[in-house]
Design an enzyme around this catalytic site. Sequence first.
Site, PDB file in Angstrom:
ATOM      1  N   HIS A  48      -8.368  -1.228   5.858  1.00 49.03           N
ATOM      2  CA  HIS A  48      -8.699  -2.490   6.516  1.00 49.03           C
ATOM      3  C   HIS A  48      -9.233  -3.473   5.468  1.00 49.03           C
ATOM      4  CE1 HIS A  48      -9.838  -5.126   9.789  1.00 49.03           C
ATOM      5  NE2 HIS A  48     -10.986  -5.322   9.168  1.00 49.03           N
ATOM      6  N   ASN A 108       0.828  -1.216   0.000  1.00 48.57           N
ATOM      7  CA  ASN A 108       0.000   0.000   0.000  1.00 48.57           C
ATOM      8  C   ASN A 108       0.861   1.264   0.000  1.00 48.57           C
ATOM      9  OD1 ASN A 108      -3.030  -0.517   0.080  1.00 48.57           O
ATOM     10  ND2 ASN A 108      -2.244  -2.047   1.527  1.00 48.57           N
TER      11      ASN A 108
HETATM   12  C1  GAR Z   1      -3.364  -4.749   3.998  1.00 44.77           C
HETATM   13  O1  GAR Z   1      -4.097  -5.749   3.347  1.00 44.77           O
HETATM   14  C2  GAR Z   1      -4.226  -4.039   5.014  1.00 44.77           C
HETATM   15  O2  GAR Z   1      -5.577  -3.989   4.675  1.00 44.77           O
HETATM   16  C3  GAR Z   1      -4.015  -4.882   6.237  1.00 44.77           C
HETATM   17  O3  GAR Z   1      -2.651  -5.219   6.201  1.00 44.77           O
HETATM   18  C4  GAR Z   1      -2.263  -5.369   4.837  1.00 44.77           C
HETATM   19  C5  GAR Z   1      -0.938  -4.662   4.637  1.00 44.77           C
HETATM   20  O4  GAR Z   1      -0.422  -4.922   3.363  1.00 44.77           O
HETATM   21  N1  GAR Z   1      -4.343  -4.154   7.414  1.00 44.77           N
HETATM   22  C6  GAR Z   1      -4.959  -4.689   8.463  1.00 44.77           C
HETATM   23  O5  GAR Z   1      -5.260  -5.865   8.513  1.00 44.77           O
HETATM   24  C7  GAR Z   1      -5.256  -3.722   9.589  1.00 44.77           C
HETATM   25  N2  GAR Z   1      -6.115  -4.313  10.550  1.00 44.77           N
HETATM   26  P1  GAR Z   1       0.849  -4.134   2.823  1.00 44.77           P
HETATM   27  O6  GAR Z   1       1.920  -4.175   3.910  1.00 44.77           O
HETATM   28  O7  GAR Z   1       1.257  -4.891   1.600  1.00 44.77           O
HETATM   29  O8  GAR Z   1       0.424  -2.732   2.501  1.00 44.77           O
END
Ligand code: GAR
Length: 205
Positions: free
Chosen positions: A124, A29
């Site tokens: 989320h 992200n």
């Molecule tokens: C994402 O899918 C986000 O939605 C989730 O962690 C992942 C991080 O991915 N967040 C949660 O679960 C918060 N409760 P990334 O490190 O590749 O961006």
Amino acid sequence: MISPDVSLVDLQLSQPLSLGVLASGKGSNLVAVADAIAQGKLNAAIKVVIYNKAQAQVKEKAAELGIPSVFCNHRDYPNREAFDQVLVDTLKAYQVHWVIMAGWMRVVTPVLINAFPDHVINIHPSLLPSFKGINGVEQALAAGVKITGCTVHLVRPEVDSGPILMQAAVPIFAQDTCEGLHQRIQQQEHQILPGAIALAAQQEN
Ligand code: GAR
């Protein structure tokens, strides 16, 4: 599926947004937001990435993008409030105005939220208010729902409860694994997060 054209919401942002990213994981992200900035879709600059897990791949992603990163280990502090105060001090030192929780796997307290009123944003992996907390993807699979997705929202003290900025829906197929489903959710996360940041900034004006 919702695939907002972030350029549409961004066009009216006159001042570049000053972002700080909090991340615990692989940083996809973070890359999505950086790409939107590089492509001129989001008028912003990422001033700093703070990560709380020494092995988090987001550290390398930040380095590749030329963004300063700071390791803050929550285990070094006696409670959540003391840890959040260090986050606030670090973010302010980098002149951050918008805090983006992009895979930040820590509950945050009013110490952080009140330091940046209405300027803390979380992503989320579920259609809130369903499946709050950790393992949002697993929870959706276990519940047997046929549609899940992702939500970008303003952060409030109650976990995963703040005003919703954007959502995208993702179908669940019979043969889905948690990893495969999470990958498809993340594709949508990368679409909506930059636009939701622009939208939040627009809403304050
Ligand atoms: C994402 O899918 C986000 O939605 C989730 O962690 C992942 C991080 O991915 N967040 C949660 O679960 C918060 N409760 P990334 O490190 O590749 O961006």
